[in-house]
Design a protein around this motif. Structure first.
Motif, mmCIF file in Angstrom:
data_model
loop_
_atom_site.group_PDB
_atom_site.id
_atom_site.type_symbol
_atom_site.label_atom_id
_atom_site.label_comp_id
_atom_site.label_asym_id
_atom_site.label_seq_id
_atom_site.Cartn_x
_atom_site.Cartn_y
_atom_site.Cartn_z
ATOM 1 N N TYR A 149 0.829 -1.199 0.000
ATOM 2 C CA TYR A 149 0.000 0.000 0.000
ATOM 3 C C TYR A 149 0.872 1.260 0.000
ATOM 4 C CZ TYR A 149 -3.698 3.290 1.187
ATOM 5 O OH TYR A 149 -4.581 4.347 1.176
ATOM 6 N N ARG A 150 1.969 1.221 0.735
ATOM 7 C CA ARG A 150 2.886 2.361 0.757
ATOM 8 C C ARG A 150 3.435 2.632 -0.639
ATOM 9 N NH1 ARG A 150 8.444 3.003 1.487
ATOM 10 N NH2 ARG A 150 9.052 4.950 2.552
ATOM 11 N N LEU A 153 0.714 4.348 -2.739
ATOM 12 C CA LEU A 153 0.535 5.751 -2.386
ATOM 13 C C LEU A 153 1.660 6.620 -2.953
ATOM 14 C CD1 LEU A 153 -0.680 5.769 1.336
ATOM 15 C CD2 LEU A 153 -1.944 6.597 -0.658
ATOM 16 N N THR A 157 0.120 8.489 -6.695
ATOM 17 C CA THR A 157 -0.537 9.724 -6.262
ATOM 18 C C THR A 157 0.487 10.849 -6.198
ATOM 19 O OG1 THR A 157 -0.140 9.615 -3.872
ATOM 20 C CG2 THR A 157 -1.933 8.242 -4.748
ATOM 21 N N ARG A 267 -8.689 2.156 2.789
ATOM 22 C CA ARG A 267 -7.445 2.532 2.120
ATOM 23 C C ARG A 267 -7.668 2.772 0.625
ATOM 24 N NH1 ARG A 267 -2.336 -0.867 4.594
ATOM 25 N NH2 ARG A 267 -2.292 0.201 6.608
ATOM 26 N N LEU A 271 -6.758 6.225 -1.282
ATOM 27 C CA LEU A 271 -5.968 6.245 -2.514
ATOM 28 C C LEU A 271 -6.717 6.988 -3.612
ATOM 29 C CD1 LEU A 271 -3.277 5.098 -3.714
ATOM 30 C CD2 LEU A 271 -4.657 3.234 -4.628
ATOM 31 N N CYS A 274 -6.573 10.679 -3.023
ATOM 32 C CA CYS A 274 -5.243 11.213 -3.353
ATOM 33 C C CYS A 274 -5.030 11.311 -4.849
ATOM 34 C CB CYS A 274 -4.158 10.341 -2.720
ATOM 35 S SG CYS A 274 -4.039 10.483 -0.933
#
Length: 274
Positions: A149-150, A153, A157, A267, A271, A274
């Motif tokens: 997930y990091r 992101l 984004t 999440r 996302l 963003c």
């Protein structure tokens, strides 16, 4: 309902009883497809070849029928996209192994034999792929760790513009920095353009249409090993059928779908915002 199957077998069992089935999902890439099928004819081992044509308008299906009568042609009558199209082909395949191959690839004559020899010798591996290169010879950066997930992101984004050092570290980790695709290597995710697995283990998530199927497949087989083989190398033009605004739109839709499935709805919403 509505799927047309053109199968040359009614063939003798000795022809149909092959070790590997090659599945190619095609959409308006007739000339690339012709080159790919011609290369598959030159392989050092026999293969069942299945083409799923997603309602192409460039005469792809007619070309397959006329020039490659040995190929099994599936015509759903509409665009099933990449994931469902491959699943249609897998469902009709007979080989012990299934190779998902893009129509804009040209595999060298020993490509299939190399993949099968590795998998037969290493039953502990879930799958394998080959090195891909562009027409100019440049090696493509394929194979990665599973997208975190990091990583999403920071790379998908504007956060990556603000946190450039963090983005660079995330990309280095994701893409195995220091590995130049010049040697065999164990990886987590293999490219959908050249994915070999045992047919019984291979199925793509049809909630995804074109993208993030590699990461989704890797997550569903987490803990199992996948292998990158540096030789032989497969020519890959890349994105021959996805250079469109519609494909870009689907990319972000698939991104959100993948995130929701594997990282949760909250999440996925973050996302998307963003």
């Amino acid at each position: 309902v509505g799927i047309q199957l053109h199968h040359p077998c009614d063939r003798p069992q000795t022809v149909c009883d092959v070790k590997i089935s090659v599945i190619i999902v095609n959409y308006n890439t007739r000339d690339d497809l012709r080159a790919c099928l011609s290369a598959l004819r030159q392989q050092t081992i026999p293969a069942e070849v299945i083409v799923v044509d997603n309602a192409s308008t460039d005469g792809s299906a007619a070309m397959v029928r006329e020039a490659f009568p040995e190929v099994r042609l599936i015509e759903p009558g509409h665009n099933t996209w990449f994931c469902r199209g491959n699943n249609l082909g897998i469902a009709q395949a007979a080989g012990e192994y299934a190779l998902l191959l893009n129509p804009d690839t040209v595999p060298p004559p020993n490509a299939l034999e190399t993949l099968i020899a590795f998998m037969d010798a290493h039953p502990e591996y879930a799958g394998a792929t080959l090195r891909l290169h562009y027409p100019d010879g440049q090696v493509q950066r394929t194979c990665s760790r599973i997208a975190t997930y990091r990583y999403l992101l920071l790379t998908q984004t504007p956060l990556g513009w603000l946190l450039r050092a963090a983005r660079r570290r995330a990309e280095d980790w994701h893409w195995y920095a220091g590995w130049e695709r010049d040697r065999d290597f164990d990886i987590e995710a293999i490219p959908g353009s050249c994915t070999l697995m045992r047919r019984a283990d291979l199925r793509l998530d049809e909630d995804l249409r074109l993208y993030f199927n590699e990461d989704d497949l890797a997550r569903r087989h987490a803990g199992q090993k996948f292998r990158f083989l540096a030789a032989p190398s497969v020519l890959h033009r890349e994105k021959a059928a996805t250079r469109t605004a519609r494909a870009s739109q689907i990319y972000f839709q698939d991104l959100i779908t993948y995130t929701r499935k594997h990282h949760g709805r909250a999440r996925a919403v973050l996302l998307w915002l963003c």
